[in-house]
Structure formats: C-alpha cells, structure tokens
Scaffold this active site. Structure first.
Site, PDB file in Angstrom:
ATOM      1  CG  HIS A  79      -1.884  -1.135   1.238  1.00 29.60           C
ATOM      2  ND1 HIS A  79      -2.662  -1.417   2.341  1.00 29.60           N
ATOM      3  CD2 HIS A  79      -2.184  -2.094   0.313  1.00 29.60           C
ATOM      4  CE1 HIS A  79      -3.389  -2.502   2.086  1.00 29.60           C
ATOM      5  NE2 HIS A  79      -3.106  -2.921   0.868  1.00 29.60           N
ATOM      6  CG  HIS A 237      -7.524  -3.336  -1.864  1.00 24.52           C
ATOM      7  ND1 HIS A 237      -7.034  -2.263  -1.152  1.00 24.52           N
ATOM      8  CD2 HIS A 237      -6.738  -4.396  -1.538  1.00 24.52           C
ATOM      9  CE1 HIS A 237      -6.012  -2.659  -0.416  1.00 24.52           C
ATOM     10  NE2 HIS A 237      -5.813  -3.945  -0.631  1.00 24.52           N
ATOM     11  CG  ASP A 241      -3.198  -5.226  -2.926  1.00 25.10           C
ATOM     12  OD1 ASP A 241      -2.856  -4.326  -2.136  1.00 25.10           O
ATOM     13  OD2 ASP A 241      -3.936  -6.180  -2.594  1.00 25.10           O
ATOM     14  CG  HIS A 264       0.263  -9.539  -2.593  1.00 21.95           C
ATOM     15  ND1 HIS A 264       0.230  -8.206  -2.933  1.00 21.95           N
ATOM     16  CD2 HIS A 264      -0.621  -9.683  -1.566  1.00 21.95           C
ATOM     17  CE1 HIS A 264      -0.624  -7.571  -2.145  1.00 21.95           C
ATOM     18  NE2 HIS A 264      -1.153  -8.446  -1.315  1.00 21.95           N
TER      19      HIS A 264
END
Length: 286
Positions: A79, A237, A241, A264
């Site tokens: 973030h 969101h 990321d 991720h």
C-alpha cells in the site's frame, strides 16, 4: 510524465498497527538523494542493513508482499509502495519500527496525505523508465498476468470470486497520479469473516478490524456499517495492490499490465519474468 526525479520535502511519520501481527508499527519517510531509489530499513533492529524496494528482495508473498529475510523482514509494503509510485516519488528512505508497515485504514490514502503534508521536491536528475517491448506472460492454474507494449501506463485487473457479492469485476484504466488518487487510493483491503479463525490460528490478521478492512460476512453481506465506497471496491483494491507490487520493478514502467485472478505472488512473478528477459524491455530516460 514527470521528467525529473522526486523526493519528499521533509520527514514524516505514520503510526498504527501491523495488520497481521497486530503489534504497534510505524513508518518514518525521509527524503533521499537523487538515484537512491526506495530503501526500507528496520529502525528497531540495531545496525540492520537497508533493503532496496526491488523484486529481487521479496521475501514472501503470502497475503501481503514482504521485503528482506529472517528477523529483518518487512511485511505489507504494497500500500505504501502504491502511493509512492503513484505520486512519482523516486527516492525515499523508509524507516520501519516493527516487522510490518502500519496498515492504517487499509488503503493508500493515509500515505498520500502524509506526503501531501510535507510536499514533493523535484531533483536535478532525469527519471528513467522501463518501456515494454513485447508481451511477457506468466500463468498459475487458471490465473495469469502479463505485460505488453502500450503508450502509457495502464492496468487491466480482473477478479473472479465465488462469493456473489464480489463475483467477476474488472478495472481497466490508464493510471496516473490523478486516477490513482480518485479511483484507487481509498479502496480497502478486504477479507471474509469465515476465514478469520483460520488466519488467527496461523498468526495472521491479528490487527485486522472494521477500521482497516472491508469484511464480507457469512451471509455474503458487507459487515462494515458504511458499506462499499465503490460498487467494485474489491477489484479497485486488487489494482491498488498491483500498482504497489509492480513498483518493485525498481523503475516506473511504460506499458500495460493485465491480470486475471491475480495476487501478490502472480504480480511479483510477472515482474521477475519481465526483468529476466532483456529483449522484452528497454530502459529509457525521460
């Protein structure tokens, strides 16, 4: 496109808790000279070496992106990295008190506010960019991510959840500072109530709360009293990321990044695949 490198005007500190360990955490952002890059350092560990914010330094990608290894690891950098990248900041030292970057409100908004409060300084050095020259794709099961040539910086992120509240959502947009501020920076990290006990048992999500997470209840409704900030807040969101994870390429990129059911790990694998193929990109100066 910013032609010159930037840092921040003066030091600024943000404090909170780590979303996974639940312990107090703080991040102190300090100005850095041109060509320094983004460096993280554990201020709570004596003589700890700084860690470059680069994909080569990723230690783990389980529920968050981590840099470094062993006792000096720094978790949940995405973030903050997203905010740094979106604001066009090239040089910064980040001192972390504790093993995690504070989760704050689960978005990039507080990091942006902190930078806004101290200002940004233009430096006497040209920026460099990674320009994508050909498509590079990685796959994992039914998930995939790819870079391809594009005249700009574009993200096309698609998610697909069994949960009917989320379902299939896609965010496709050129992303610059203005777009990030308006469309992505306030989108919250999210999770499912049904996963809470399992995560707690694994020592994770101990700092998660309705103040920093968007929570989906067992009846597939939003637990948070304020509801959704965007009807597609979930994919926004995930795009936030991705902006942070891709910033670990070390330089801003010119091209399009697309993903389906990513996260991720897939984001970092895509960056590694790109950088490992010297024919897939070139480094250019603004």
């Amino acid at each position: 496109m910013n032609a010159y490198q930037k840092t921040i005007g003066r030091a600024v500190t943000l404090s909170g808790v780590g979303v996974h360990g639940g312990a107090p955490a703080s991040a102190r952002l300090l100005p850095a000279d041109a060509d320094t890059g983004i460096l993280f350092q554990r201020s709570d560990i004596k003589d700890s070496a700084p860690v470059c914010a680069h994909v080569s330094q990723i230690g783990a990608t389980d529920l968050c992106t981590s840099l470094g290894a062993r006792e000096a690891r720094i978790d949940t950098v995405e973030h903050l990295m997203a905010a740094i990248s979106a604001l066009g900041i090239d040089n910064l030292v980040v001192e972390i008190e504790g093993p995690e970057v504070p989760i704050l409100d689960g978005t990039s908004a507080r990091f942006i506010e902190a930078v806004d409060s101290v200002g940004v300084v233009t430096q006497d050095a040209k920026r460099r960019f990674i320009r994508i020259l050909k498509t590079v794709r990685v796959e994992a099961g039914n998930s995939w991510g790819e870079f391809r040539p594009y005249d700009g910086t574009r993200f096309e992120v698609e998610i697909d959840f069994e949960c009917p509240l989320i379902g299939r959502q896609k965010f496709a947009h050129d992303v610059d500072e203005e777009t990030f501020r308006k469309e992505l920076s306030t989108a919250r990290t999210f999770g499912f109530m049904k996963d809470v006990e399992r995560l707690w048992a694994a020592g994770l999500a101990l700092g998660a709360s309705l103040d920093n997470s968007l929570v989906i209840g067992d009846d597939n409704s939003i637990v948070n009293a304020d509801g959704l900030r965007f009807k597609d807040e979930f994919v926004r969101h995930k795009t936030l990321d991705a902006v942070g994870d891709l910033a670990l390429a070390g330089l801003p990129f010119i091209g399009c990044f697309s993903s389906y059911r990513g996260g991720h790990r897939l984001n970092s694998e895509a960056v590694k695949a790109l950088l490992s193929d010297e024919t897939a990109f070139e480094i250019i100066e603004a």
